[in-house]
Write a protein that holds these residues in place. Structure first.
Motif, PDB file in Angstrom:
ATOM      1  N   TYR A   1      10.312   0.554   9.161  1.00 14.71           N
ATOM      2  CA  TYR A   1      11.477   0.481   8.275  1.00 14.71           C
ATOM      3  C   TYR A   1      11.768   1.825   7.624  1.00 14.71           C
ATOM      4  O   TYR A   1      12.921   2.210   7.453  1.00 14.71           O
ATOM      5  CB  TYR A   1      11.235  -0.568   7.184  1.00 14.71           C
ATOM      6  N   VAL A   2      10.734   2.561   7.247  1.00 11.42           N
ATOM      7  CA  VAL A   2      10.907   3.864   6.615  1.00 11.42           C
ATOM      8  C   VAL A   2      11.213   4.896   7.706  1.00 11.42           C
ATOM      9  O   VAL A   2      10.438   5.025   8.669  1.00 11.42           O
ATOM     10  CB  VAL A   2       9.631   4.260   5.842  1.00 11.42           C
ATOM     11  N   PRO A   3      12.305   5.642   7.613  1.00 10.66           N
ATOM     12  CA  PRO A   3      12.708   6.569   8.686  1.00 10.66           C
ATOM     13  C   PRO A   3      11.627   7.557   9.095  1.00 10.66           C
ATOM     14  O   PRO A   3      11.505   7.901  10.272  1.00 10.66           O
ATOM     15  CB  PRO A   3      13.921   7.283   8.085  1.00 10.66           C
ATOM     16  N   GLU A   4      10.808   8.004   8.154  1.00 12.91           N
ATOM     17  CA  GLU A   4       9.776   8.985   8.471  1.00 12.91           C
ATOM     18  C   GLU A   4       8.743   8.459   9.479  1.00 12.91           C
ATOM     19  O   GLU A   4       8.123   9.239  10.204  1.00 12.91           O
ATOM     20  CB  GLU A   4       9.051   9.425   7.196  1.00 12.91           C
TER      21      GLU A   4
ATOM     22  N   GLY B   1       7.130  -2.604  10.008  1.00 12.05           N
ATOM     23  CA  GLY B   1       6.495  -2.452   8.706  1.00 12.05           C
ATOM     24  C   GLY B   1       5.019  -2.111   8.746  1.00 12.05           C
ATOM     25  O   GLY B   1       4.499  -1.486   7.823  1.00 12.05           O
ATOM     26  N   SER B   2       4.321  -2.520   9.799  1.00 13.90           N
ATOM     27  CA  SER B   2       2.888  -2.251   9.870  1.00 13.90           C
ATOM     28  C   SER B   2       2.605  -0.754   9.955  1.00 13.90           C
ATOM     29  O   SER B   2       1.699  -0.239   9.317  1.00 13.90           O
ATOM     30  CB  SER B   2       2.279  -2.960  11.074  1.00 13.90           C
ATOM     31  N   ASP B   3       3.381  -0.058  10.777  1.00 14.40           N
ATOM     32  CA  ASP B   3       3.187   1.389  10.911  1.00 14.40           C
ATOM     33  C   ASP B   3       3.545   2.131   9.632  1.00 14.40           C
ATOM     34  O   ASP B   3       2.963   3.175   9.321  1.00 14.40           O
ATOM     35  CB  ASP B   3       4.031   1.929  12.059  1.00 14.40           C
ATOM     36  N   ASP B   4       4.521   1.601   8.899  1.00 11.48           N
ATOM     37  CA  ASP B   4       4.879   2.224   7.621  1.00 11.48           C
ATOM     38  C   ASP B   4       3.675   2.286   6.694  1.00 11.48           C
ATOM     39  O   ASP B   4       3.453   3.290   5.996  1.00 11.48           O
ATOM     40  CB  ASP B   4       5.997   1.422   6.928  1.00 11.48           C
ATOM     41  N   LEU B   5       2.902   1.215   6.689  1.00 10.01           N
ATOM     42  CA  LEU B   5       1.721   1.175   5.821  1.00 10.01           C
ATOM     43  C   LEU B   5       0.529   1.900   6.437  1.00 10.01           C
ATOM     44  O   LEU B   5      -0.038   2.809   5.835  1.00 10.01           O
ATOM     45  CB  LEU B   5       1.338  -0.280   5.528  1.00 10.01           C
ATOM     46  N   ALA B   6       0.142   1.508   7.644  1.00 11.05           N
ATOM     47  CA  ALA B   6      -1.093   2.023   8.233  1.00 11.05           C
ATOM     48  C   ALA B   6      -1.021   3.509   8.543  1.00 11.05           C
ATOM     49  O   ALA B   6      -1.987   4.236   8.338  1.00 11.05           O
ATOM     50  CB  ALA B   6      -1.423   1.252   9.503  1.00 11.05           C
ATOM     51  N   ASN B   7       0.139   3.960   9.030  1.00  9.22           N
ATOM     52  CA  ASN B   7       0.250   5.359   9.418  1.00  9.22           C
ATOM     53  C   ASN B   7       0.830   6.222   8.318  1.00  9.22           C
ATOM     54  O   ASN B   7       0.171   7.109   7.792  1.00  9.22           O
ATOM     55  CB  ASN B   7       1.129   5.488  10.663  1.00  9.22           C
ATOM     56  N   THR B   8       2.078   5.936   7.983  1.00  7.86           N
ATOM     57  CA  THR B   8       2.803   6.816   7.080  1.00  7.86           C
ATOM     58  C   THR B   8       2.193   6.829   5.687  1.00  7.86           C
ATOM     59  O   THR B   8       2.053   7.891   5.077  1.00  7.86           O
ATOM     60  CB  THR B   8       4.278   6.380   7.006  1.00  7.86           C
ATOM     61  N   TYR B   9       1.818   5.678   5.188  1.00  8.65           N
ATOM     62  CA  TYR B   9       1.323   5.620   3.805  1.00  8.65           C
ATOM     63  C   TYR B   9      -0.163   5.975   3.707  1.00  8.65           C
ATOM     64  O   TYR B   9      -0.542   6.927   3.019  1.00  8.65           O
ATOM     65  CB  TYR B   9       1.560   4.242   3.196  1.00  8.65           C
ATOM     66  N   PHE B  10      -1.004   5.242   4.406  1.00  8.37           N
ATOM     67  CA  PHE B  10      -2.443   5.426   4.234  1.00  8.37           C
ATOM     68  C   PHE B  10      -2.997   6.623   5.004  1.00  8.37           C
ATOM     69  O   PHE B  10      -3.747   7.426   4.452  1.00  8.37           O
ATOM     70  CB  PHE B  10      -3.189   4.154   4.641  1.00  8.37           C
ATOM     71  N   THR B  11      -2.656   6.758   6.273  1.00  8.45           N
ATOM     72  CA  THR B  11      -3.295   7.779   7.101  1.00  8.45           C
ATOM     73  C   THR B  11      -2.778   9.184   6.829  1.00  8.45           C
ATOM     74  O   THR B  11      -3.535  10.147   6.810  1.00  8.45           O
ATOM     75  CB  THR B  11      -3.114   7.437   8.589  1.00  8.45           C
ATOM     76  N   LEU B  12      -1.476   9.326   6.621  1.00  9.87           N
ATOM     77  CA  LEU B  12      -0.894  10.660   6.507  1.00  9.87           C
ATOM     78  C   LEU B  12      -0.699  11.119   5.067  1.00  9.87           C
ATOM     79  O   LEU B  12      -0.040  12.121   4.816  1.00  9.87           O
ATOM     80  CB  LEU B  12       0.431  10.705   7.257  1.00  9.87           C
ATOM     81  N   GLY B  13      -1.235  10.392   4.141  1.00  4.77           N
ATOM     82  CA  GLY B  13      -1.276  10.875   2.773  1.00  4.77           C
ATOM     83  C   GLY B  13      -0.002  10.743   1.971  1.00  4.77           C
ATOM     84  O   GLY B  13       0.148  11.395   0.931  1.00  4.77           O
ATOM     85  N   VAL B  14       0.932   9.915   2.424  1.00  6.04           N
ATOM     86  CA  VAL B  14       2.136   9.688   1.636  1.00  6.04           C
ATOM     87  C   VAL B  14       1.783   9.049   0.295  1.00  6.04           C
ATOM     88  O   VAL B  14       2.537   9.145  -0.677  1.00  6.04           O
ATOM     89  CB  VAL B  14       3.143   8.815   2.419  1.00  6.04           C
TER      90      VAL B  14
END
Length: 362
Positions: free
Chosen positions: A129-132, A179-192
């Motif tokens: 959902y998040v463009p990034e 939505g799963s990638d927004d949390l697992a990747n963008t938020y938690f893994t990449l330091g957002v």
């Protein structure tokens, strides 16, 4: 491969959830029998790898699965770009509703007119959902999927006319899985998380999801099924990366999923009331999947903490390849790789969830 790329590959897809949607009505002898006045001419899918039928095959990204052992149990053992060993949720839904056996990717170069009339997937593995999130994975964003949907509608009108096109769009099921990638990747893994607290970030996810649903509604979608975020902390790869030496479920990841799901539920219920003649249904896959992970033996599985591909702890996309090897019997496994369920896993989840949504689209 650098550390960031490695983490992305093994965390990108938390979407396991999906399985879910043949969830629409009760099945009879393998086919769902709808009331005579209810027609579902096609299935459309938007979102991430759970419903990507091969759109990533032709774009420059690491997030692909058009190579063995993916597709091991598919028709002819072909690796189509579906992220699993066989059929995926769009296929299963279309099969159970008696529409067609397979839902193709919209970007499939062999797409035919008959395919257009029965539904396609615009989804792209690694999107969110998040463009990034899509930018990170170099995949097709939801805004770009929306443009493909517009293009599709133009083609369909040219083939069957405006009236029939409107009929197809109005009565079909539109799956939204992200939505799963927004949390697992963008938020938690990449330091957002350094720039957003989890409450603010989940608000951003909800706002983006709501906007997308309203956009496909404007284009004619009326029956819209939005899937919740799964218990991402209990996916095999997340257990390996953040679950400690004993690979426990990662509780703060699951708490984040629950937070956004509670916000999704309120927002989509509001949309269902605000959008005339719409059926916007929020489908909880968090709890059914968690139950399946915690008590696999109740559903005919022996292994639920790792996938069938390779060691099952970390292999996904290019890490799951012809050199990885696979388990002797994937029907004993809930997960195919470290993120995606087996075809059997999808089917079991569908049966489990069906009863809770049997009348919501009628």
């Amino acid at each position: 491969m650098n550390r960031l790329s490695f983490h992305f590959l093994v965390t990108y897809n938390t979407k396991v959830f999906f399985y879910v949607f043949v969830l629409l009505w009760a099945a009879c002898e393998g086919k769902i029998k709808l009331p005579e006045n209810i027609k579902v001419p096609a299935i459309f899918a938007f979102g991430d790898s759970i419903v990507d039928q091969g759109n990533n095959n032709g774009i420059k990204t690491l997030i692909k699965s058009n190579f063995k052992p993916y597709g091991k149990d598919f028709e002819g053992g072909v690796s189509t770009g579906r992220f699993g060993n066989g059929k995926t949720p769009p296929d299963l839904i279309a099969e159970e509703l008696g529409i067609t056996e397979l839902i193709p990717a919209y970007l499939d170069p062999n797409l035919k007119l008959e395919d257009l009339k029965k539904g396609v997937s615009f989804a792209s593995g690694g999107s969110g959902y998040v463009p990034e999130t899509a930018k990170l994975a170099s995949v097709i964003s939801l805004s770009d999927q929306l443009e493909l949907f517009k293009e599709y509608i133009g083609k369909l009108k040219g083939a069957v006319g405006e009236e029939e096109t409107n009929n197809i769009l109005t009565n079909s099921i539109h799956l939204v899985v992200a939505g799963s990638d927004d949390l697992a990747n963008t938020y938690f893994t990449l330091g957002v998380s350094k720039f957003y607290d989890i409450n603010s970030y989940t608000d951003l996810m909800v706002s983006s999801a709501s906007s997308f649903i309203q956009e496909i509604y404007k284009l004619g979608a009326r029956r819209i099924a939005v899937f919740s975020i799964p218990p991402i902390g209990c996916l095999p790869a997340q257990r390996t990366l953040a679950g400690g030496g004993v690979r426990m479920c990662v509780e703060n990841y699951n708490q984040a999923a629950q937070l956004v799901n509670s916000k999704f539920s309120s927002e989509f219920d509001s949309l269902a009331e605000k959008l005339p003649q719409s059926k916007v249904v929020f489908i909880d896959i968090y709890n059914p999947l968690l139950d399946l992970i915690q008590m696999p033996q109740n559903y005919g599985f022996e292994v639920a903490d790792r996938g069938c591909c390779g060691t099952g702890n970390i292999e996904v996309v290019i890490l799951c390849n012809k050199y990885s090897g696979t388990c002797p019997d994937d029907t004993k496994y809930l997960f195919w790789d470290s993120y995606h369920p087996t075809e059997k896993g999808y089917r079991v989840l569908v049966d489990e969830i069906l009863q809770n949504y049997v009348n919501r689209f009628i």
